[in-house]
Motif scaffolding. Structure first.
Motif, PDB file in Angstrom:
ATOM      1  N   ALA A  22      45.867 -13.361  54.413  1.00 56.05           N
ATOM      2  CA  ALA A  22      47.286 -13.078  54.166  1.00 56.05           C
ATOM      3  C   ALA A  22      47.927 -12.444  55.396  1.00 56.05           C
ATOM      4  O   ALA A  22      49.062 -12.780  55.771  1.00 56.05           O
ATOM      5  N   THR A  23      47.191 -11.555  56.046  1.00 55.92           N
ATOM      6  CA  THR A  23      47.737 -10.899  57.235  1.00 55.92           C
ATOM      7  C   THR A  23      47.888 -11.900  58.380  1.00 55.92           C
ATOM      8  O   THR A  23      48.892 -11.876  59.109  1.00 55.92           O
ATOM      9  N   ALA A  24      46.906 -12.789  58.525  1.00 59.74           N
ATOM     10  CA  ALA A  24      47.011 -13.822  59.563  1.00 59.74           C
ATOM     11  C   ALA A  24      48.227 -14.705  59.298  1.00 59.74           C
ATOM     12  O   ALA A  24      48.966 -15.063  60.227  1.00 59.74           O
ATOM     13  N   ARG A  25      48.432 -15.038  58.036  1.00 59.91           N
ATOM     14  CA  ARG A  25      49.615 -15.839  57.665  1.00 59.91           C
ATOM     15  C   ARG A  25      50.902 -15.112  58.059  1.00 59.91           C
ATOM     16  O   ARG A  25      51.797 -15.692  58.684  1.00 59.91           O
ATOM     17  N   ASP A  26      50.974 -13.832  57.749  1.00 60.36           N
ATOM     18  CA  ASP A  26      52.190 -13.079  58.036  1.00 60.36           C
ATOM     19  C   ASP A  26      52.438 -12.971  59.538  1.00 60.36           C
ATOM     20  O   ASP A  26      53.575 -13.095  60.004  1.00 60.36           O
ATOM     21  N   LEU A  27      51.366 -12.736  60.303  1.00 57.64           N
ATOM     22  CA  LEU A  27      51.523 -12.620  61.761  1.00 57.64           C
ATOM     23  C   LEU A  27      52.013 -13.931  62.352  1.00 57.64           C
ATOM     24  O   LEU A  27      52.767 -13.945  63.325  1.00 57.64           O
ATOM     25  N   ALA A  28      51.590 -15.048  61.764  1.00 53.93           N
ATOM     26  CA  ALA A  28      51.992 -16.360  62.278  1.00 53.93           C
ATOM     27  C   ALA A  28      53.348 -16.789  61.733  1.00 53.93           C
ATOM     28  O   ALA A  28      53.865 -17.837  62.127  1.00 53.93           O
TER      29      ALA A  28
ATOM     30  N   LEU B 265      40.378  -3.900  47.795  1.00 55.22           N
ATOM     31  CA  LEU B 265      41.421  -3.654  46.794  1.00 55.22           C
ATOM     32  C   LEU B 265      42.398  -2.601  47.310  1.00 55.22           C
ATOM     33  O   LEU B 265      43.620  -2.757  47.213  1.00 55.22           O
ATOM     34  N   ASP B 266      41.828  -1.547  47.865  1.00 53.23           N
ATOM     35  CA  ASP B 266      42.623  -0.436  48.380  1.00 53.23           C
ATOM     36  C   ASP B 266      43.579  -0.922  49.468  1.00 53.23           C
ATOM     37  O   ASP B 266      44.762  -0.569  49.486  1.00 53.23           O
ATOM     38  N   ASN B 267      43.068  -1.770  50.361  1.00 52.04           N
ATOM     39  CA  ASN B 267      43.909  -2.282  51.446  1.00 52.04           C
ATOM     40  C   ASN B 267      44.857  -3.368  50.961  1.00 52.04           C
ATOM     41  O   ASN B 267      45.992  -3.459  51.448  1.00 52.04           O
ATOM     42  N   ALA B 268      44.418  -4.191  50.018  1.00 53.89           N
ATOM     43  CA  ALA B 268      45.291  -5.251  49.504  1.00 53.89           C
ATOM     44  C   ALA B 268      46.547  -4.645  48.873  1.00 53.89           C
ATOM     45  O   ALA B 268      47.640  -5.192  48.995  1.00 53.89           O
ATOM     46  N   ALA B 269      46.368  -3.508  48.215  1.00 58.20           N
ATOM     47  CA  ALA B 269      47.508  -2.870  47.552  1.00 58.20           C
ATOM     48  C   ALA B 269      48.596  -2.477  48.551  1.00 58.20           C
ATOM     49  O   ALA B 269      49.764  -2.370  48.199  1.00 58.20           O
ATOM     50  N   ASP B 270      48.178  -2.272  49.797  1.00 57.84           N
ATOM     51  CA  ASP B 270      49.114  -1.847  50.845  1.00 57.84           C
ATOM     52  C   ASP B 270      49.845  -3.009  51.514  1.00 57.84           C
ATOM     53  O   ASP B 270      50.752  -2.769  52.315  1.00 57.84           O
ATOM     54  N   LEU B 271      49.432  -4.222  51.232  1.00 55.77           N
ATOM     55  CA  LEU B 271      50.065  -5.385  51.873  1.00 55.77           C
ATOM     56  C   LEU B 271      51.552  -5.419  51.529  1.00 55.77           C
ATOM     57  O   LEU B 271      51.936  -5.170  50.397  1.00 55.77           O
TER      58      LEU B 271
ATOM     59  N   GLY C 187      49.127   0.432  42.882  1.00 62.34           N
ATOM     60  CA  GLY C 187      50.334  -0.170  43.440  1.00 62.34           C
ATOM     61  C   GLY C 187      50.473  -1.661  43.227  1.00 62.34           C
ATOM     62  O   GLY C 187      51.435  -2.270  43.716  1.00 62.34           O
ATOM     63  N   PHE C 188      49.537  -2.274  42.523  1.00 61.55           N
ATOM     64  CA  PHE C 188      49.634  -3.710  42.286  1.00 61.55           C
ATOM     65  C   PHE C 188      50.602  -4.026  41.147  1.00 61.55           C
ATOM     66  O   PHE C 188      50.683  -3.270  40.172  1.00 61.55           O
TER      67      PHE C 188
ATOM     68  N   ARG D  75      54.430 -10.088  46.849  1.00 61.63           N
ATOM     69  CA  ARG D  75      53.750  -8.788  46.829  1.00 61.63           C
ATOM     70  C   ARG D  75      52.352  -8.959  46.251  1.00 61.63           C
ATOM     71  O   ARG D  75      52.052  -9.987  45.654  1.00 61.63           O
ATOM     72  N   PRO D  76      51.497  -7.981  46.430  1.00 61.06           N
ATOM     73  CA  PRO D  76      50.136  -8.111  45.892  1.00 61.06           C
ATOM     74  C   PRO D  76      50.146  -7.967  44.372  1.00 61.06           C
ATOM     75  O   PRO D  76      50.759  -7.040  43.842  1.00 61.06           O
ATOM     76  N   VAL D  77      49.472  -8.886  43.715  1.00 56.77           N
ATOM     77  CA  VAL D  77      49.481  -8.882  42.262  1.00 56.77           C
ATOM     78  C   VAL D  77      48.072  -9.164  41.737  1.00 56.77           C
ATOM     79  O   VAL D  77      47.324  -9.948  42.331  1.00 56.77           O
ATOM     80  N   VAL D  78      47.738  -8.489  40.662  1.00 53.66           N
ATOM     81  CA  VAL D  78      46.450  -8.726  39.997  1.00 53.66           C
ATOM     82  C   VAL D  78      46.701  -9.507  38.705  1.00 53.66           C
ATOM     83  O   VAL D  78      47.524  -9.089  37.884  1.00 53.66           O
TER      84      VAL D  78
END
Lengths: 592, 592
Positions: free
Chosen positions: B129-135, B159-165, B210-211, B237-240
């Motif tokens: 997801a981060t690579a997608r956003d950077l591109a 999970l902890d980091n995904a919530a911060d996306l 935060g999800f 946004r990040p969703v579970v």
């Protein structure tokens, strides 16, 4: 420092004997002692200032070492040490430095484990509680963990298992809303909501997992802490006590800038002026500073270049200003090296260009992620391996020089060990430009060495393991890796004085062999020396010895025998290992 | 198998082209194909049966490979493979076995990573997801993770980091209320409460982090799944998405006993009778069975003996009945090897006698815990290192034979490699009785070998590295470790036919050297051979080569060169490495 109470505290029993009304004074004296000690000797100042009241309360309420107190990562152990027979080491300048900065069972029965890595306390406490239950004993087990340490996966595994205990365990979450740098991750939103509601929100991860839960806003109020802990003493179930503390409490400069005061060298107590920079600060023109500037330049040209750290942005030179400048191209994942590596592997698979920087000792936490996510998938990520040298850190918990032994068996991985700044930057650029494989670059330790004569010819490629022969000689070949290259050069110089012109090689590749070169070596050489700034067993030199084993050439490998030396002088350690110019020269002359 | 739909599915586009009303039939056909395939060839049956509807829905709604779908651990990839151009491998017995049991980018662009270890999917999805956003790209990233995998620390870090996306990421929590065996840990209480309230409880760990969160009870209803995923498609946004599935869905024996059907060998589809036992079952008189019986005996005598596994009780022989018998003396920590090691270190410090069993490949996840918690503290815990052999597992993700290279540099650790059952039990007893240091015992692979002639004299102690000289000879010494001892014996026999009586040694110690023995070796030997059932680089043999390097004796080390061979025949792999009796004999005769 003169004190009314602290100098008379020789064990936790003395804390229990004080009048309750004296506890605030004891805290003041501890704070002053820790400040004066750290001003003179440096240390993990800000986290220790935040838990003084908690520590006094713990030793007031519990009965260590019968009751078991486990402090996560040891960044909060100074007051504990001062209250458990080691006050003089904080009060008396003549005794400063007598105790280590970390928990150490060699120092005291109140230090249950040698601890220096984060996130271990909950699993340790689970083990102690389970051992207690199996033995049919009854005592309290208390773990103290900071909010910053909760981002580590092991802390979660421990929390998950602690919740399942059928007996008593007290987890104190020391929440100062700060990791080494700022916090990152969803759990910090959860903690913030708990703080904002004074623990009243129904959205409570600890209760959701099955813990009993108490919240205490006054985390720096010793009286309130004693009352809260008294209530939990003897609990028969796992309980979380969530306390709100102030990192750097009681010292204004540290309260204002907790990242810069997380770990400090000596400083002026009055002015707050530091005489040596450690956490948060990035010394100008050091390797970290140069790395950040180099990466920022590349980021400006390529939006897919992204730098990653795990709780320590400064190790790659990313000051708060540079983090702001990099924007989405800098990611601190919190103390979560496993995630950092797997995240990097996926970034690379997604065509981004990730650069993850970590100390060698902490990269250890991601061994399986290196193996399974990064190397199995041959993902072109770059890892900067920091401090990997006997000169890198000298605490037994922080030995960074096991890296080559850890990395040596990983398939598809290229590990490069530059000698000088020119090589380091050439390797970094090559790694960022290639898409074939993961690369680890051992960042040299110390002030950057400029050696244009060793610089690889431009455009530098590191596609095939090829050693750099710096001096052509005969009889003896000295293969001197990375940080030990200059030692090898000195050995070669000394041998020249004995009339022996040795071959001197800068191998550059720390886990792969230049087989063509090595195959030809025995023709003109009778002895081969390997020098590596790393652990001997499983290291790089042994690969050379194995390759040359059938050739009849004699091989001698120099490195640090495995062990956990603590608070050592690197030169003395090397001398004990026979790694001195004189020692090596004598060995070589004896081998001919 | 005949099918109306599946045999015409050559890519996810064909799933999209079906009428919605055909999707349940496609699921039925997939289920029947996977059952017939697994009945013939074995596989991770129960987890794959549970996600058939989810997989059809994913490929109906998302657009792989433009949208990125990451499946945790690959235990749920069969339907995905069948829908992405590989249906024949499940439909046609002539093609069974053509695809691997794990995700493999070599097979398909829809398999984004080689994956076989749990808990990696969230970090991988974060990276994509981060690579997608950077591109500056726009597509969905979906991670599918089972509830069992959530106990791994890396999953929490992810999970902890995904919530911060700050962008879109969909996490499907595939909750079948079952790990490989039953679940353990506080998070499962949290998931149970969510299931019980159909996601309505305010005590929601995902929302707390935060999800965004959605719950779907009908996790095996393809129509409901398509609707739920359609709603989340394109999220910013990040969703579970938490779905409730049935492990083993649609096959009654697997639904009734999901642990026994987690990973199966061939079986009779009608009767459910298995022709080969894998997960959950413990073959009688195998090493696991013997280990459990031995430990249960010791547990009966000593309440502090405690066996620990990480999600796989059967690797130490602990069937459900034996777990009940052991009571508190058996602890399964869930898939959490890091915790298992640190927990064991503390159990040992608390005077209990812990025995942790894990596959070599999964012990990798605890490298830092081995280093920092176990070895630095020299905690007397016993680790049974399972499957550590080229004969142990042949999937690239599950190579267990990197263990010696991983363990070789760890200070204070004793690593023992028994050849036979007698040695294994003697080493186990010695380790359980000593309080000096951590011990790893490499459990031999295959049927127990009885060799009374190799049994150590009672009472056996392993206090000092001492090799067992099995045959005294001269000229050539064969040091043959653990599982390769019998190979060494065959080589010695073959050399005898050439008139060469070689010294044959059972080294027993896999990371430490019998220096006195090795120092004397060159006196009567001109060549030394090391044989190890493990990776060559960084392994045991290289330590011998280094030690003997200065002696002038020629040394040749045999082991498996580092790499990730996949689905290999062990004998063929060994032959490719020159590890055959004939090959080694020829090498030795050439070395003289």
């Amino acid at each position: 420092m003169r004190s009314r109470l602290l100098e008379h505290i020789s064990s936790p029993q003395d804390v229990k004997a004080l009048a309750a009304s004296d506890l605030p004074l004891l805290c003041d004296e501890l704070r002053q002692a820790i400040l004066e000690n750290s001003a003179a000797a440096g240390g993990h100042l800000a986290p220790n200032l935040g838990v003084i009241e908690l520590t006094v309360a713990l030793h007031r309420v519990f009965d260590s070492p019968r009751d078991k107190i486990v402090l996560d990562v040891s960044h909060q152990c100074y007051a504990h040490k001062a209250l458990t027979g080691r006050a003089a080491a904080y009060l008396d300048p003549d005794h400063f430095g007598e105790v280590s900065g970390f928990l150490s069972p060699r120092e005291s029965e109140h230090d249950l484990f040698s601890i220096g890595h984060t996130s271990t306390s909950l699993s340790l406490a689970c083990g102690l509680a389970t051992a207690r239950d199996l033995a049919g004993e009854h005592h309290d087990v208390v773990a103290v963990i900071g909010d910053g340490s909760l981002s580590g996966g092991l802390a979660f595994e421990g929390l998950d298992n602690a919740a399942d205990l059928k007996s008593g365990l007290i987890i104190v979450v020391n929440d100062n809303d700060q990791s080494i740098a700022e916090n990152h991750g969803g759990i910090y939103g959860a903690l913030a909501e708990l703080r904002a509601t004074r623990g009243a929100t129904p959205s409570n991860i600890f209760r959701a997992m099955g813990f009993a839960y108490r919240y205490l806003e006054e985390g720096n109020d010793v009286t309130a802490l004693v009352a809260a802990l008294e209530e939990l003493r003897g609990t028969d179930r796992p309980v979380v006590l969530h306390i709100h503390t102030t990192k750097g409490a009681g010292y204004a400069p540290a309260e204002r800038a907790p990242e810069l005061w997380h770990h400090v060298g000596p400083f002026d107590l009055e002015t707050g002026e530091k005489r040596k920079l450690i956490s948060g600060d990035v010394p100008r023109d050091g390797y970290a500073d140069i790395t950040a500037r180099h990466l920022l330049e590349r980021m400006a040209r390529d939006p897919r270049v992204v730098a990653i750290t795990a709780g320590m942005p400064y190790v790659l030179g990313f000051t708060p200003e540079r983090r702001a400048q990099a924007g989405a191209q800098f990611v601190d994942v919190g103390i979560a090296e496993e995630h950092a590596v797997t995240f990097s592997a996926a970034l690379a698979a997604g065509c981004a260009t990730p650069v993850f920087g970590a100390y060698g000792a902490f990269l250890q936490r991601a061994y399986d992620e290196l193996w399974h996510d990064l190397c199995l998938n041959s993902a072109p990520a770059t890892i900067i391996d920091i401090g990997a040298s006997v000169f890198g850190a000298n605490a037994e918990t922080h030995l960074n020089y096991f890296d080559l032994a850890m990395l040596g068996a990983l398939p598809n991985l290229r590990v490069l060990a530059p000698v000088c700044l020119e090589e380091y930057l050439a390797m970094l650029d090559w790694s960022l430009d290639q898409r074939e494989r993961p690369v680890v670059i051992r960042m040299p330790v110390g002030a950057p060495l400029e050696r244009p004569d060793l610089a690889p010819a431009a455009p530098a490629t590191f596609d095939t393991p090829t050693y750099q022969v710096v001096r052509e000689g005969s009889e003896v070949a000295i293969l001197a890796l990375g940080g030990f290259f200059t030692l090898g050069e000195q050995v070669a110089d000394a041998l020249a004085e004995h009339g022996l012109r040795a071959t001197l090689v800068n191998p550059r590749y720390a886990t792969e062999l230049d087989e063509a070169f090595l195959r030809d070596l025995p023709e003109r050489h009778r002895a081969v020396i390997t020098l590596e700034d790393g652990v001997l067993e499983g290291g790089w030199g042994e690969k050379i010895a194995r390759f040359l084993g059938t050739s009849g050439v004699r091989t001698r490998c120099y490195g640090i025998p495995k062990g956990f030396p603590d608070r050592f002088d690197p030169q003395e350690l090397l001398a004990r290992c026979g790694i001195t110019v004189e020692g090596i020269v004598a060995d070589i002359l004896g081998m001919r």
